[in-house]
Design a protein around this motif. Structure first.
Motif, PDB file in Angstrom:
ATOM      1  N   GLY A  19       0.790  -1.219   0.000  1.00 36.90           N
ATOM      2  CA  GLY A  19       0.000   0.000   0.000  1.00 36.90           C
ATOM      3  C   GLY A  19       0.822   1.269   0.000  1.00 36.90           C
ATOM      4  O   GLY A  19       0.290   2.353   0.125  1.00 36.90           O
ATOM      5  N   GLY A  20       2.118   1.172  -0.133  1.00 32.10           N
ATOM      6  CA  GLY A  20       2.930   2.365  -0.249  1.00 32.10           C
ATOM      7  C   GLY A  20       3.525   2.828   1.066  1.00 32.10           C
ATOM      8  O   GLY A  20       3.425   2.167   2.102  1.00 32.10           O
ATOM      9  N   GLY A  21       4.128   4.009   1.011  1.00 28.25           N
ATOM     10  CA  GLY A  21       4.875   4.552   2.129  1.00 28.25           C
ATOM     11  C   GLY A  21       4.066   4.768   3.389  1.00 28.25           C
ATOM     12  O   GLY A  21       4.524   4.460   4.487  1.00 28.25           O
ATOM     13  N   MET A  41      10.426   8.274  19.936  1.00 28.86           N
ATOM     14  CA  MET A  41       9.280   8.686  19.138  1.00 28.86           C
ATOM     15  C   MET A  41       9.535  10.047  18.490  1.00 28.86           C
ATOM     16  O   MET A  41       9.136  10.287  17.358  1.00 28.86           O
ATOM     17  N   ALA A  42      10.231  10.942  19.179  1.00 28.47           N
ATOM     18  CA  ALA A  42      10.571  12.242  18.601  1.00 28.47           C
ATOM     19  C   ALA A  42      11.513  12.068  17.405  1.00 28.47           C
ATOM     20  O   ALA A  42      11.341  12.719  16.361  1.00 28.47           O
ATOM     21  N   GLU A  43      12.505  11.192  17.546  1.00 27.90           N
ATOM     22  CA  GLU A  43      13.414  10.924  16.431  1.00 27.90           C
ATOM     23  C   GLU A  43      12.673  10.263  15.274  1.00 27.90           C
ATOM     24  O   GLU A  43      12.964  10.541  14.107  1.00 27.90           O
ATOM     25  N   PHE A  44      11.705   9.412  15.594  1.00 30.91           N
ATOM     26  CA  PHE A  44      10.912   8.760  14.553  1.00 30.91           C
ATOM     27  C   PHE A  44      10.111   9.792  13.760  1.00 30.91           C
ATOM     28  O   PHE A  44      10.027   9.719  12.538  1.00 30.91           O
ATOM     29  N   THR A  45       9.539  10.767  14.460  1.00 32.08           N
ATOM     30  CA  THR A  45       8.795  11.836  13.779  1.00 32.08           C
ATOM     31  C   THR A  45       9.726  12.613  12.854  1.00 32.08           C
ATOM     32  O   THR A  45       9.360  12.924  11.714  1.00 32.08           O
ATOM     33  N   ASP A  46      10.925  12.909  13.326  1.00 32.25           N
ATOM     34  CA  ASP A  46      11.917  13.582  12.480  1.00 32.25           C
ATOM     35  C   ASP A  46      12.279  12.712  11.282  1.00 32.25           C
ATOM     36  O   ASP A  46      12.439  13.214  10.162  1.00 32.25           O
ATOM     37  N   LEU A  47      12.411  11.410  11.512  1.00 27.75           N
ATOM     38  CA  LEU A  47      12.728  10.473  10.440  1.00 27.75           C
ATOM     39  C   LEU A  47      11.669  10.521   9.346  1.00 27.75           C
ATOM     40  O   LEU A  47      12.002  10.573   8.158  1.00 27.75           O
ATOM     41  N   ILE A  48      10.405  10.505   9.720  1.00 26.50           N
ATOM     42  CA  ILE A  48       9.324  10.540   8.728  1.00 26.50           C
ATOM     43  C   ILE A  48       9.367  11.859   7.967  1.00 26.50           C
ATOM     44  O   ILE A  48       9.198  11.891   6.742  1.00 26.50           O
ATOM     45  N   ILE A  50      12.014  13.795   7.405  1.00 30.92           N
ATOM     46  CA  ILE A  50      13.169  13.757   6.503  1.00 30.92           C
ATOM     47  C   ILE A  50      12.897  12.823   5.329  1.00 30.92           C
ATOM     48  O   ILE A  50      13.220  13.137   4.185  1.00 30.92           O
ATOM     49  N   SER A  51      12.283  11.665   5.598  1.00 28.28           N
ATOM     50  CA  SER A  51      11.992  10.702   4.539  1.00 28.28           C
ATOM     51  C   SER A  51      11.020  11.262   3.514  1.00 28.28           C
ATOM     52  O   SER A  51      11.081  10.911   2.340  1.00 28.28           O
ATOM     53  N   GLN A  52      10.130  12.138   3.943  1.00 26.93           N
ATOM     54  CA  GLN A  52       9.169  12.735   3.015  1.00 26.93           C
ATOM     55  C   GLN A  52       9.816  13.838   2.183  1.00 26.93           C
ATOM     56  O   GLN A  52       9.399  14.094   1.068  1.00 26.93           O
ATOM     57  N   MET A  53      10.819  14.504   2.752  1.00 31.62           N
ATOM     58  CA  MET A  53      11.459  15.611   2.043  1.00 31.62           C
ATOM     59  C   MET A  53      12.470  15.137   1.012  1.00 31.62           C
ATOM     60  O   MET A  53      12.789  15.863   0.080  1.00 31.62           O
ATOM     61  N   PRO A  55      13.997  12.544  -1.979  1.00 29.76           N
ATOM     62  CA  PRO A  55      13.424  11.723  -3.053  1.00 29.76           C
ATOM     63  C   PRO A  55      13.478  10.231  -2.699  1.00 29.76           C
ATOM     64  O   PRO A  55      14.396   9.788  -2.026  1.00 29.76           O
ATOM     65  N   GLY A  56      12.491   9.508  -3.146  1.00 32.58           N
ATOM     66  CA  GLY A  56      12.468   8.071  -2.940  1.00 32.58           C
ATOM     67  C   GLY A  56      11.405   7.651  -1.949  1.00 32.58           C
ATOM     68  O   GLY A  56      10.808   8.480  -1.264  1.00 32.58           O
ATOM     69  N   PRO A  57      11.161   6.362  -1.885  1.00 33.31           N
ATOM     70  CA  PRO A  57      10.137   5.831  -0.989  1.00 33.31           C
ATOM     71  C   PRO A  57      10.491   6.024   0.487  1.00 33.31           C
ATOM     72  O   PRO A  57      11.668   5.995   0.872  1.00 33.31           O
ATOM     73  N   ILE A  58       9.467   6.198   1.296  1.00 33.22           N
ATOM     74  CA  ILE A  58       9.637   6.430   2.730  1.00 33.22           C
ATOM     75  C   ILE A  58      10.382   5.270   3.387  1.00 33.22           C
ATOM     76  O   ILE A  58      11.282   5.478   4.196  1.00 33.22           O
ATOM     77  N   ALA A  59      10.005   4.042   3.056  1.00 36.62           N
ATOM     78  CA  ALA A  59      10.607   2.877   3.706  1.00 36.62           C
ATOM     79  C   ALA A  59      12.104   2.788   3.414  1.00 36.62           C
ATOM     80  O   ALA A  59      12.909   2.514   4.316  1.00 36.62           O
ATOM     81  N   ILE A  60      12.499   3.041   2.176  1.00 42.43           N
ATOM     82  CA  ILE A  60      13.918   2.955   1.823  1.00 42.43           C
ATOM     83  C   ILE A  60      14.699   4.092   2.475  1.00 42.43           C
ATOM     84  O   ILE A  60      15.787   3.880   3.015  1.00 42.43           O
ATOM     85  N   ASN A  61      14.138   5.295   2.452  1.00 41.40           N
ATOM     86  CA  ASN A  61      14.802   6.426   3.114  1.00 41.40           C
ATOM     87  C   ASN A  61      14.935   6.157   4.611  1.00 41.40           C
ATOM     88  O   ASN A  61      15.959   6.470   5.219  1.00 41.40           O
ATOM     89  N   SER A  62      13.902   5.580   5.202  1.00 42.81           N
ATOM     90  CA  SER A  62      13.946   5.257   6.632  1.00 42.81           C
ATOM     91  C   SER A  62      15.005   4.205   6.923  1.00 42.81           C
ATOM     92  O   SER A  62      15.745   4.308   7.908  1.00 42.81           O
ATOM     93  N   ALA A  63      15.073   3.181   6.085  1.00 42.68           N
ATOM     94  CA  ALA A  63      16.069   2.127   6.275  1.00 42.68           C
ATOM     95  C   ALA A  63      17.477   2.710   6.222  1.00 42.68           C
ATOM     96  O   ALA A  63      18.328   2.389   7.066  1.00 42.68           O
ATOM     97  N   THR A  64      17.715   3.566   5.256  1.00 40.48           N
ATOM     98  CA  THR A  64      19.037   4.175   5.117  1.00 40.48           C
ATOM     99  C   THR A  64      19.370   5.036   6.334  1.00 40.48           C
ATOM    100  O   THR A  64      20.476   4.947   6.894  1.00 40.48           O
TER     101      THR A  64
END
Length: 187
Positions: A19-21, A41-48, A50-53, A55-64
């Motif tokens: 279903g996507g990111g 949880m605060a770092e996770f919010t920052d991660l999301i 950054i991942s949205q800003m 390029p590329g899918p959220i999951a891959i940006n998050s993994a990196t």
């Protein structure tokens, strides 16, 4: 050991995040915040964010991002590999099956019937974005319409359809127009 944990955690995310990111966000949170405690949880919010800003899918940006934070560059490579491996395997299998059976009338019928559904899904997403841009979270009414956004949208459609401008140039122009109207207090 940390490399194996990163790989397996993101392998699960890549395998089960259909279903996507946005569908992957709860899975990512479950693995990296709840189960392993790699991020707060605060770092996770920052991660999301950054991942949205980026390029590329959220999951891959998050993994990196998580891989680099936990185990440096090798961790980023392992986590990203774990995230993309399921998709690569599944797409390869589907491609092989398609190449083998592409001339079957049944398969062509199935693919033909899926096209309108895909167009409907894309149109639905576009309409949702349009409603959010013009009316935000308020009810759709003439009084709550953001006319500056409607004008920018109409100009963009005109530039794309009639003037055949490059879409990237039109997006940049739309962003500049929004900044100018905000600076002038028009929006």
């Amino acid at each position: 050991m940390i490399y194996l944990q990163l790989f397996l955690s993101f392998l699960q995310i890549g395998l089960f995040s259909f279903g996507g990111g946005y569908a992957a966000i709860p899975l990512i949170q479950g693995q990296i915040v709840d189960q392993h405690g790699w991020l707060s949880m605060a770092e996770f919010t920052d991660l999301i964010t950054i991942s949205q800003m980026t390029p590329g899918p959220i999951a891959i940006n998050s993994a990196t991002f998580v891989g680099i934070k936990i185990a440096g560059l090798p961790g980023a490579a392992v986590a990203t590999l774990g995230c993309i491996l399921p998709s690569c395997v599944i797409v390869t299998l589907i491609a092989k099956l398609y190449l083998k059976y592409r001339n079957l009338a049944v398969l062509q019928g199935v693919l033909g019937s899926l096209r309108p559904a895909v167009v409907a899904m894309i149109a639905s997403a576009g309409i949702s974005i349009l409603v959010t841009a013009f009316w935000g979270s308020s009810a759709i009414s003439l009084a709550s319409t953001q006319w500056v956004m409607a004008a920018i949208f109409a100009l963009c459609v005109f530039l794309l359809m009639k003037c055949k401008l490059d879409p990237i140039l039109v997006m940049v122009l739309a962003g500049v127009l929004k900044l100018v109207t905000a600076a002038l207090g028009l929006s």
